[in-house]
Design a protein around this motif. Structure first.
Motif, PDB file in Angstrom:
ATOM      1  N   MET A  12     -10.747  12.211  -2.044  1.00 38.63           N
ATOM      2  CA  MET A  12      -9.530  11.780  -2.733  1.00 38.63           C
ATOM      3  C   MET A  12      -9.542  10.295  -3.116  1.00 38.63           C
ATOM      4  O   MET A  12      -8.899   9.913  -4.098  1.00 38.63           O
ATOM      5  CB  MET A  12      -8.308  12.032  -1.847  1.00 38.63           C
ATOM      6  N   MET A  13     -10.235   9.475  -2.341  1.00 36.50           N
ATOM      7  CA  MET A  13     -10.192   8.024  -2.568  1.00 36.50           C
ATOM      8  C   MET A  13     -10.531   7.674  -4.025  1.00 36.50           C
ATOM      9  O   MET A  13     -11.545   8.108  -4.554  1.00 36.50           O
ATOM     10  CB  MET A  13     -11.153   7.297  -1.632  1.00 36.50           C
ATOM     11  N   GLY A  14      -9.648   6.904  -4.646  1.00 41.47           N
ATOM     12  CA  GLY A  14      -9.876   6.431  -6.002  1.00 41.47           C
ATOM     13  C   GLY A  14      -9.509   7.416  -7.095  1.00 41.47           C
ATOM     14  O   GLY A  14      -9.542   7.080  -8.271  1.00 41.47           O
ATOM     15  N   LYS A  15      -9.149   8.638  -6.723  1.00 40.92           N
ATOM     16  CA  LYS A  15      -8.772   9.645  -7.724  1.00 40.92           C
ATOM     17  C   LYS A  15      -7.350   9.399  -8.197  1.00 40.92           C
ATOM     18  O   LYS A  15      -6.585   8.659  -7.582  1.00 40.92           O
ATOM     19  CB  LYS A  15      -8.876  11.058  -7.137  1.00 40.92           C
ATOM     20  N   VAL A  16      -6.996  10.040  -9.305  1.00 41.14           N
ATOM     21  CA  VAL A  16      -5.653   9.931  -9.868  1.00 41.14           C
ATOM     22  C   VAL A  16      -5.105  11.330 -10.147  1.00 41.14           C
ATOM     23  O   VAL A  16      -5.822  12.323 -10.022  1.00 41.14           O
ATOM     24  CB  VAL A  16      -5.643   9.079 -11.169  1.00 41.14           C
ATOM     25  N   LEU A  17      -3.848  11.387 -10.561  1.00 38.60           N
ATOM     26  CA  LEU A  17      -3.181  12.640 -10.864  1.00 38.60           C
ATOM     27  C   LEU A  17      -4.029  13.495 -11.806  1.00 38.60           C
ATOM     28  O   LEU A  17      -4.598  12.987 -12.776  1.00 38.60           O
ATOM     29  CB  LEU A  17      -1.821  12.349 -11.509  1.00 38.60           C
ATOM     30  N   ASP A  18      -4.129  14.772 -11.515  1.00 41.14           N
ATOM     31  CA  ASP A  18      -4.878  15.777 -12.280  1.00 41.14           C
ATOM     32  C   ASP A  18      -6.390  15.699 -12.114  1.00 41.14           C
ATOM     33  O   ASP A  18      -7.109  16.495 -12.714  1.00 41.14           O
ATOM     34  CB  ASP A  18      -4.517  15.755 -13.769  1.00 41.14           C
ATOM     35  N   ASP A  19      -6.895  14.762 -11.313  1.00 44.96           N
ATOM     36  CA  ASP A  19      -8.338  14.731 -11.041  1.00 44.96           C
ATOM     37  C   ASP A  19      -8.711  15.929 -10.182  1.00 44.96           C
ATOM     38  O   ASP A  19      -7.903  16.437  -9.394  1.00 44.96           O
ATOM     39  CB  ASP A  19      -8.740  13.452 -10.295  1.00 44.96           C
ATOM     40  N   GLU A  20      -9.946  16.349 -10.315  1.00 49.07           N
ATOM     41  CA  GLU A  20     -10.477  17.441  -9.512  1.00 49.07           C
ATOM     42  C   GLU A  20     -11.227  16.848  -8.322  1.00 49.07           C
ATOM     43  O   GLU A  20     -11.919  15.852  -8.465  1.00 49.07           O
ATOM     44  CB  GLU A  20     -11.429  18.273 -10.360  1.00 49.07           C
ATOM     45  N   ILE A  21     -11.038  17.469  -7.156  1.00 51.67           N
ATOM     46  CA  ILE A  21     -11.830  17.074  -5.989  1.00 51.67           C
ATOM     47  C   ILE A  21     -12.638  18.279  -5.540  1.00 51.67           C
ATOM     48  O   ILE A  21     -12.229  19.417  -5.727  1.00 51.67           O
ATOM     49  CB  ILE A  21     -10.976  16.528  -4.818  1.00 51.67           C
ATOM     50  N   ALA A  64       0.825  -1.211   0.000  1.00 51.76           N
ATOM     51  CA  ALA A  64       0.000   0.000   0.000  1.00 51.76           C
ATOM     52  C   ALA A  64       0.857   1.258   0.000  1.00 51.76           C
ATOM     53  O   ALA A  64       0.408   2.323  -0.417  1.00 51.76           O
ATOM     54  CB  ALA A  64      -0.931   0.014   1.207  1.00 51.76           C
ATOM     55  N   LEU A  65       2.104   1.138   0.451  1.00 58.16           N
ATOM     56  CA  LEU A  65       2.986   2.291   0.534  1.00 58.16           C
ATOM     57  C   LEU A  65       3.795   2.503  -0.740  1.00 58.16           C
ATOM     58  O   LEU A  65       4.544   3.468  -0.854  1.00 58.16           O
ATOM     59  CB  LEU A  65       3.923   2.147   1.739  1.00 58.16           C
ATOM     60  N   GLN A  66       3.652   1.597  -1.704  1.00 55.51           N
ATOM     61  CA  GLN A  66       4.354   1.742  -2.975  1.00 55.51           C
ATOM     62  C   GLN A  66       3.620   2.727  -3.867  1.00 55.51           C
ATOM     63  O   GLN A  66       2.402   2.889  -3.770  1.00 55.51           O
ATOM     64  CB  GLN A  66       4.466   0.386  -3.670  1.00 55.51           C
ATOM     65  N   LYS A  67       4.368   3.387  -4.727  1.00 57.15           N
ATOM     66  CA  LYS A  67       3.772   4.376  -5.629  1.00 57.15           C
ATOM     67  C   LYS A  67       2.763   3.694  -6.548  1.00 57.15           C
ATOM     68  O   LYS A  67       3.032   2.637  -7.109  1.00 57.15           O
ATOM     69  CB  LYS A  67       4.867   5.056  -6.452  1.00 57.15           C
ATOM     70  N   LYS A  68       1.596   4.308  -6.659  1.00 56.72           N
ATOM     71  CA  LYS A  68       0.545   3.763  -7.507  1.00 56.72           C
ATOM     72  C   LYS A  68      -0.268   4.930  -8.069  1.00 56.72           C
ATOM     73  O   LYS A  68      -0.287   6.004  -7.493  1.00 56.72           O
ATOM     74  CB  LYS A  68      -0.342   2.796  -6.732  1.00 56.72           C
ATOM     75  N   PRO A  69      -0.940   4.716  -9.174  1.00 54.70           N
ATOM     76  CA  PRO A  69      -1.661   5.841  -9.789  1.00 54.70           C
ATOM     77  C   PRO A  69      -2.936   6.247  -9.043  1.00 54.70           C
ATOM     78  O   PRO A  69      -3.293   7.413  -9.020  1.00 54.70           O
ATOM     79  CB  PRO A  69      -2.006   5.327 -11.185  1.00 54.70           C
ATOM     80  N   GLU A  70      -3.610   5.311  -8.414  1.00 52.32           N
ATOM     81  CA  GLU A  70      -4.893   5.589  -7.771  1.00 52.32           C
ATOM     82  C   GLU A  70      -4.697   5.843  -6.279  1.00 52.32           C
ATOM     83  O   GLU A  70      -4.000   5.107  -5.599  1.00 52.32           O
ATOM     84  CB  GLU A  70      -5.826   4.396  -7.973  1.00 52.32           C
ATOM     85  N   THR A 106      -2.124  17.200  -7.712  1.00 51.83           N
ATOM     86  CA  THR A 106      -0.926  17.465  -8.513  1.00 51.83           C
ATOM     87  C   THR A 106       0.171  16.435  -8.316  1.00 51.83           C
ATOM     88  O   THR A 106       1.022  16.292  -9.172  1.00 51.83           O
ATOM     89  CB  THR A 106      -0.347  18.858  -8.191  1.00 51.83           C
ATOM     90  N   MET A 107       0.172  15.734  -7.203  1.00 52.44           N
ATOM     91  CA  MET A 107       1.188  14.712  -6.942  1.00 52.44           C
ATOM     92  C   MET A 107       0.573  13.567  -6.164  1.00 52.44           C
ATOM     93  O   MET A 107      -0.208  13.787  -5.244  1.00 52.44           O
ATOM     94  CB  MET A 107       2.355  15.275  -6.120  1.00 52.44           C
ATOM     95  N   VAL A 108       0.930  12.345  -6.553  1.00 49.20           N
ATOM     96  CA  VAL A 108       0.511  11.149  -5.830  1.00 49.20           C
ATOM     97  C   VAL A 108       1.734  10.253  -5.708  1.00 49.20           C
ATOM     98  O   VAL A 108       2.362   9.921  -6.711  1.00 49.20           O
ATOM     99  CB  VAL A 108      -0.618  10.391  -6.564  1.00 49.20           C
ATOM    100  N   ASN A 109       2.072   9.874  -4.501  1.00 48.98           N
ATOM    101  CA  ASN A 109       3.181   8.930  -4.267  1.00 48.98           C
ATOM    102  C   ASN A 109       2.659   7.731  -3.535  1.00 48.98           C
ATOM    103  O   ASN A 109       1.785   7.787  -2.753  1.00 48.98           O
ATOM    104  CB  ASN A 109       4.288   9.576  -3.451  1.00 48.98           C
ATOM    105  N   ILE A 152      -5.421   3.993   0.721  1.00 49.67           N
ATOM    106  CA  ILE A 152      -4.665   3.964   1.979  1.00 49.67           C
ATOM    107  C   ILE A 152      -3.184   3.823   1.651  1.00 49.67           C
ATOM    108  O   ILE A 152      -2.796   2.991   0.832  1.00 49.67           O
ATOM    109  CB  ILE A 152      -5.124   2.775   2.865  1.00 49.67           C
ATOM    110  N   GLY A 153      -2.359   4.640   2.284  1.00 53.74           N
ATOM    111  CA  GLY A 153      -0.919   4.607   2.054  1.00 53.74           C
ATOM    112  C   GLY A 153      -0.440   5.647   1.059  1.00 53.74           C
ATOM    113  O   GLY A 153       0.760   5.864   0.915  1.00 53.74           O
ATOM    114  N   SER A 154      -1.363   6.318   0.373  1.00 52.71           N
ATOM    115  CA  SER A 154      -0.970   7.338  -0.601  1.00 52.71           C
ATOM    116  C   SER A 154      -0.537   8.620   0.088  1.00 52.71           C
ATOM    117  O   SER A 154      -1.075   9.003   1.128  1.00 52.71           O
ATOM    118  CB  SER A 154      -2.138   7.660  -1.534  1.00 52.71           C
ATOM    119  N   VAL A 155       0.416   9.291  -0.529  1.00 53.33           N
ATOM    120  CA  VAL A 155       0.842  10.619  -0.114  1.00 53.33           C
ATOM    121  C   VAL A 155       0.452  11.539  -1.268  1.00 53.33           C
ATOM    122  O   VAL A 155       0.855  11.324  -2.401  1.00 53.33           O
ATOM    123  CB  VAL A 155       2.357  10.671   0.163  1.00 53.33           C
ATOM    124  N   VAL A 156      -0.367  12.541  -0.967  1.00 53.05           N
ATOM    125  CA  VAL A 156      -1.000  13.344  -2.013  1.00 53.05           C
ATOM    126  C   VAL A 156      -0.755  14.834  -1.763  1.00 53.05           C
ATOM    127  O   VAL A 156      -0.770  15.296  -0.625  1.00 53.05           O
ATOM    128  CB  VAL A 156      -2.528  13.088  -2.021  1.00 53.05           C
TER     129      VAL A 156
END
Length: 142
Positions: free
Chosen positions: A116-125, A56-62, A139-142, A65-69
């Motif tokens: 934010m859940m399920g969103k990807v880079l450049d999505d609007e919230i 969950a802590l690995q970089k992923k597009p979506e 603008t950034m997802v790690n 849990i575990g995302s840094v945004v």
């Protein structure tokens, strides 16, 4: 320890009410109960955080849990959000080279986490805070 001390104080002979207006023992028991609950909440949060799989802590597009945004409006402030299963609201600062990065832990139950859940880079919230609609871009997802 604090909860134990408050419990001992609430049940101590010195805490026996001398008049109907003497509420020291009642106050001590409320304090002990509150501190015991907080200890339970912290233990639960630790278990939840320890249960995050390393994948969950690995970089992923979506975002999950575990995302840094980071949101667009937060770039200049070096503000980031860490999406975790517990401990929402915790804030910390990290020194990375010559920069200081501000991180706020959020959960999927919070308005911003849910958006934010399920969103990807450049999505609007879009979220509503204090009756105001706030829109931003990821603008950034790690």
């Amino acid at each position: 320890m604090a909860a134990n001390n408050a419990h001992k104080a609430a049940t101590d002979d010195q805490s026996v009410a001398e008049t109907q207006y003497d509420t020291l023992a009642i106050e001590q028991s409320y304090l002990a109960e509150g501190q015991s609950r907080r200890v339970d909440e912290i233990r639960y949060a630790i278990k939840r955080l320890q249960s995050i799989p390393l994948t969950a802590l690995q970089k992923k597009p979506e975002i999950n849990i575990g995302s840094v945004v980071q949101l667009e409006k937060d770039i200049d402030k070096q503000q980031w959000f860490f999406l975790a299963p517990a401990a929402g609201g915790y804030r910390c600062k990290l020194a990375v080279q010559s920069n200081t990065i501000n991180i706020v832990v959020i959960t999927p139950q919070s308005p911003i986490g849910a958006a934010m859940m399920g969103k990807v880079l450049d999505d609007e919230i879009s979220i509503q805070i204090a009756g105001k609609n706030i829109t931003d871009f990821i603008t950034m997802v790690n």
